[in-house]
Scaffold this active site. Sequence first.
Site, PDB file in Angstrom:
ATOM      1  N   PRO A   2       0.827  -1.204   0.000  1.00  0.00           N
ATOM      2  CA  PRO A   2       0.000   0.000   0.000  1.00  0.00           C
ATOM      3  C   PRO A   2       0.864   1.257   0.000  1.00  0.00           C
ATOM      4  O   PRO A   2       1.863   1.338   0.710  1.00  0.00           O
ATOM      5  CB  PRO A   2      -0.794  -0.132   1.298  1.00  0.00           C
ATOM      6  CG  PRO A   2      -0.830  -1.596   1.577  1.00  0.00           C
ATOM      7  CD  PRO A   2       0.495  -2.113   1.110  1.00  0.00           C
ATOM      8  N   GLU A   3       0.467   2.232  -0.810  1.00  0.00           N
ATOM      9  CA  GLU A   3       1.228   3.471  -0.913  1.00  0.00           C
ATOM     10  C   GLU A   3       0.559   4.571  -0.085  1.00  0.00           C
ATOM     11  O   GLU A   3      -0.478   4.343   0.539  1.00  0.00           O
ATOM     12  CB  GLU A   3       1.388   3.852  -2.377  1.00  0.00           C
ATOM     13  CG  GLU A   3       2.038   2.727  -3.170  1.00  0.00           C
ATOM     14  CD  GLU A   3       2.382   3.087  -4.606  1.00  0.00           C
ATOM     15  OE1 GLU A   3       2.658   4.265  -4.892  1.00  0.00           O
ATOM     16  OE2 GLU A   3       2.391   2.172  -5.447  1.00  0.00           O
ATOM     17  N   LYS A  51       3.813   6.096   4.417  1.00  0.00           N
ATOM     18  CA  LYS A  51       3.198   4.769   4.452  1.00  0.00           C
ATOM     19  C   LYS A  51       2.965   4.279   5.880  1.00  0.00           C
ATOM     20  O   LYS A  51       2.599   3.113   6.088  1.00  0.00           O
ATOM     21  CB  LYS A  51       4.082   3.767   3.701  1.00  0.00           C
ATOM     22  CG  LYS A  51       4.308   4.114   2.234  1.00  0.00           C
ATOM     23  CD  LYS A  51       5.189   3.076   1.567  1.00  0.00           C
ATOM     24  CE  LYS A  51       5.472   3.412   0.117  1.00  0.00           C
ATOM     25  NZ  LYS A  51       6.315   2.408  -0.546  1.00  0.00           N
ATOM     26  N   ASN A 167       5.680   1.741  -5.913  1.00  0.00           N
ATOM     27  CA  ASN A 167       6.018   1.343  -7.271  1.00  0.00           C
ATOM     28  C   ASN A 167       4.987   1.775  -8.311  1.00  0.00           C
ATOM     29  O   ASN A 167       5.327   2.153  -9.430  1.00  0.00           O
ATOM     30  CB  ASN A 167       6.194  -0.177  -7.329  1.00  0.00           C
ATOM     31  CG  ASN A 167       7.036  -0.608  -8.500  1.00  0.00           C
ATOM     32  OD1 ASN A 167       8.042   0.020  -8.806  1.00  0.00           O
ATOM     33  ND2 ASN A 167       6.634  -1.680  -9.165  1.00  0.00           N
ATOM     34  N   ARG A 245      12.108  -3.647  -8.877  1.00  0.00           N
ATOM     35  CA  ARG A 245      10.658  -3.595  -9.001  1.00  0.00           C
ATOM     36  C   ARG A 245      10.283  -3.422 -10.469  1.00  0.00           C
ATOM     37  O   ARG A 245      10.964  -2.735 -11.212  1.00  0.00           O
ATOM     38  CB  ARG A 245      10.095  -2.418  -8.189  1.00  0.00           C
ATOM     39  CG  ARG A 245      10.594  -2.380  -6.753  1.00  0.00           C
ATOM     40  CD  ARG A 245       9.998  -1.224  -6.009  1.00  0.00           C
ATOM     41  NE  ARG A 245      10.619  -1.059  -4.702  1.00  0.00           N
ATOM     42  CZ  ARG A 245      10.149  -0.256  -3.757  1.00  0.00           C
ATOM     43  NH1 ARG A 245       9.076   0.462  -3.982  1.00  0.00           N
ATOM     44  NH2 ARG A 245      10.760  -0.156  -2.590  1.00  0.00           N
TER      45      ARG A 245
END
Length: 255
Positions: A2-3, A51, A167, A245
């Site tokens: 989760p961002e 975050k 990402n 990533r």
Amino acid sequence: MPEGDTVFRVAARLHEALAGERITRGEVRHPRLAELELTGRRVREVRPVGKHLLIRFEDGGTLHAHLRMDGTWQTGPPGARWRRPAHRARVVLTTERSQAVGFDLHDLRWLPTSAEHRVLGHLGPDLLDPGWDADSAAEAARRLTVDPQRELGTALVDQRVLAGIGNVHKSEICFLLGRLPGTPVGELDAQQVVRVARDQLRRSAERGSRSGNPGERTRIYGKRVCPRCGTAVRRTRQGADADSRITFHCPRCQV
């Protein structure tokens, strides 16, 4: 993972459910916090920082949580059926009018509110900080360009530079800038990068869509063809082997 926009919305839900309420049932099912007693404490507020999630209590304590890859919170009325198995619940906070259950929370800490810097002090400016100002923007631009040769995509996901980008947003921001994720940050207008990054997270946090458009989840991330020019989207890995990533970009629109 989760961002920042996701954590922002989770914090808003928890704040609405818990702020000002006294805990009638408080459980923390974590080895380090097995003896922590939350029952009887009153929640002051719930706030996100990048975050990270902070549940602050009126007696000066903070329960710090990080969702990592699979953490989630469920809110609802007391006694509501849990959407995940009970053995995955790590935090249970019940009040007279609400219930909040945190599942699969691997990173949990209890610390004085005055000592939150111990877990947050390394972070760069929080792009969703309601107190964001010109000084915040200047500091973010400074951190972004400390190493002019560093790749844009790598710098964006470094929480010591800007707090909140992951990402997905990395790919989206690079697409909005029209630059490749591998572009050295020294070739860019750092202030513009910061403005675009903040606008991207704010739109996503407010609208629940990372593209900023209802019904469209992303602009470029996970897409097969570019929505602008129709060119096949490329998938590449960026970063050191252990932390690499998947990054999505359009070889025609991003230069």
